[in-house]
Design a protein around this motif. Structure first.
Motif, mmCIF file in Angstrom:
data_model
loop_
_atom_site.group_PDB
_atom_site.id
_atom_site.type_symbol
_atom_site.label_atom_id
_atom_site.label_comp_id
_atom_site.label_asym_id
_atom_site.label_seq_id
_atom_site.Cartn_x
_atom_site.Cartn_y
_atom_site.Cartn_z
ATOM 1 N N LYS A 73 -26.905 -30.671 68.528
ATOM 2 C CA LYS A 73 -25.730 -31.383 69.008
ATOM 3 C C LYS A 73 -24.979 -30.486 69.975
ATOM 4 N N GLN A 74 -24.364 -31.093 70.961
ATOM 5 C CA GLN A 74 -23.489 -30.358 71.867
ATOM 6 C C GLN A 74 -22.215 -30.016 71.106
ATOM 7 N N THR A 75 -21.724 -28.797 71.273
ATOM 8 C CA THR A 75 -20.482 -28.418 70.609
ATOM 9 C C THR A 75 -19.438 -28.055 71.649
ATOM 10 N N MET A 76 -18.209 -28.343 71.310
ATOM 11 C CA MET A 76 -17.100 -27.959 72.168
ATOM 12 C C MET A 76 -16.732 -26.516 71.830
ATOM 13 N N ALA A 77 -16.195 -25.786 72.774
ATOM 14 C CA ALA A 77 -15.837 -24.387 72.555
ATOM 15 C C ALA A 77 -14.902 -24.223 71.360
ATOM 16 N N VAL A 78 -13.991 -25.157 71.159
ATOM 17 C CA VAL A 78 -13.032 -25.080 70.062
ATOM 18 C C VAL A 78 -13.743 -25.156 68.720
ATOM 19 N N SER A 79 -14.767 -26.017 68.621
ATOM 20 C CA SER A 79 -15.431 -26.200 67.339
ATOM 21 C C SER A 79 -16.670 -25.332 67.179
ATOM 22 N N ALA A 80 -17.021 -24.552 68.174
ATOM 23 C CA ALA A 80 -18.236 -23.748 68.109
ATOM 24 C C ALA A 80 -18.177 -22.702 67.011
ATOM 25 N N ASN A 81 -17.020 -22.255 66.646
ATOM 26 C CA ASN A 81 -16.896 -21.216 65.626
ATOM 27 C C ASN A 81 -16.895 -21.771 64.214
ATOM 28 N N ILE A 82 -16.798 -23.078 64.054
ATOM 29 C CA ILE A 82 -16.791 -23.678 62.729
ATOM 30 C C ILE A 82 -18.204 -23.639 62.163
ATOM 31 N N GLN A 83 -18.339 -23.091 60.971
ATOM 32 C CA GLN A 83 -19.644 -23.010 60.328
ATOM 33 C C GLN A 83 -19.970 -24.341 59.667
ATOM 34 N N ALA A 84 -21.170 -24.799 59.841
ATOM 35 C CA ALA A 84 -21.607 -26.044 59.206
ATOM 36 C C ALA A 84 -23.066 -25.895 58.821
ATOM 37 N N ASP A 85 -23.518 -26.768 57.940
ATOM 38 C CA ASP A 85 -24.928 -26.768 57.574
ATOM 39 C C ASP A 85 -25.762 -27.088 58.801
ATOM 40 N N GLU A 86 -26.972 -26.554 58.825
ATOM 41 C CA GLU A 86 -27.894 -26.821 59.931
ATOM 42 C C GLU A 86 -28.097 -28.329 60.120
ATOM 43 N N LYS A 87 -28.195 -29.068 59.013
ATOM 44 C CA LYS A 87 -28.422 -30.520 59.103
ATOM 45 C C LYS A 87 -27.277 -31.235 59.797
ATOM 46 N N ASP A 88 -26.095 -30.638 59.819
ATOM 47 C CA ASP A 88 -24.945 -31.247 60.478
ATOM 48 C C ASP A 88 -24.893 -30.930 61.971
ATOM 49 N N ASN A 89 -25.732 -30.032 62.432
ATOM 50 C CA ASN A 89 -25.700 -29.592 63.827
ATOM 51 C C ASN A 89 -26.801 -30.208 64.684
ATOM 52 N N VAL A 90 -27.503 -31.187 64.149
ATOM 53 C CA VAL A 90 -28.605 -31.782 64.909
ATOM 54 C C VAL A 90 -28.526 -33.302 64.888
ATOM 55 N N HIS A 91 -29.153 -33.898 65.899
ATOM 56 C CA HIS A 91 -29.454 -35.330 65.904
ATOM 57 C C HIS A 91 -30.942 -35.416 65.587
ATOM 58 N N TYR A 92 -31.312 -36.478 64.922
ATOM 59 C CA TYR A 92 -32.711 -36.687 64.562
ATOM 60 C C TYR A 92 -33.314 -37.734 65.488
ATOM 61 N N ILE A 93 -34.540 -37.485 65.896
ATOM 62 C CA ILE A 93 -35.281 -38.425 66.724
ATOM 63 C C ILE A 93 -36.511 -38.832 65.928
ATOM 64 N N TYR A 94 -36.574 -40.109 65.578
ATOM 65 C CA TYR A 94 -37.712 -40.649 64.838
ATOM 66 C C TYR A 94 -38.575 -41.413 65.824
ATOM 67 N N VAL A 95 -39.807 -40.979 65.972
ATOM 68 C CA VAL A 95 -40.750 -41.652 66.862
ATOM 69 C C VAL A 95 -41.750 -42.380 65.973
ATOM 70 N N CYS A 96 -41.662 -43.698 65.962
ATOM 71 C CA CYS A 96 -42.503 -44.538 65.113
ATOM 72 C C CYS A 96 -43.552 -45.196 65.998
ATOM 73 N N THR A 97 -44.807 -44.864 65.773
ATOM 74 C CA THR A 97 -45.902 -45.385 66.586
ATOM 75 C C THR A 97 -46.709 -46.365 65.759
ATOM 76 N N LYS A 98 -46.834 -47.584 66.265
ATOM 77 C CA LYS A 98 -47.588 -48.614 65.562
ATOM 78 C C LYS A 98 -49.066 -48.275 65.631
ATOM 79 N N THR A 99 -49.707 -48.188 64.484
ATOM 80 C CA THR A 99 -51.123 -47.841 64.431
ATOM 81 C C THR A 99 -51.980 -49.100 64.537
#
Length: 115
Positions: A68-94
């Motif tokens: 995730k993009q972070t703003m300079a103000v919030s960059a110092n806030i510690q968070a879980d790794e799972k809170d710092n990402v967006h998930y991309i699910y690629v579903c391919t029809k077989t």
């Protein structure tokens, strides 16, 4: 390409679980073999894979993450790794998934009622 639509349907309204399932079944239905549904969301795999890996959906799901993009103000806030990402699910029809029946009879959009 779905950017947070799945998340919105999942979070909003009555029967949200059924609405998500119906939405995914329709997406699956209209995909050609090897077609892809790409979902970008904040939803963690422990929640989203419950929907994406349902037996009636015949697709292969790959998960990727992007910081995730972070703003300079919030960059110092510690968070879980799972809170710092967006998930991309690629579903391919077989090819095997092409033969699955994605809609049950009561929810089938292709059924016509003739009076």
């Amino acid at each position: 390409l779905d950017v947070c639509l799945l998340s919105c349907v999942h979070q909003c309204g009555q029967d949200s679980t059924r609405n998500v399932q119906t939405m995914l079944k329709e997406i699956f239905r209209v995909l050609k073999p090897s077609g892809q549904y790409v979902c970008v969301t904040y939803g963690q795999p422990s929640y989203r894979m419950t929907y994406l890996q349902r037996p009636e959906l015949g697709w292969k799901v790959d998960i990727k993450t992007v910081q995730k993009q972070t703003m300079a103000v919030s960059a110092n806030i510690q968070a879980d790794e799972k809170d710092n990402v967006h998930y991309i699910y690629v579903c391919t029809k077989t090819a095997e998934g092409e033969h699955k029946i994605p809609m049950d009879s009561e929810n089938s959009p292709t059924e016509e009622v003739v009076a």
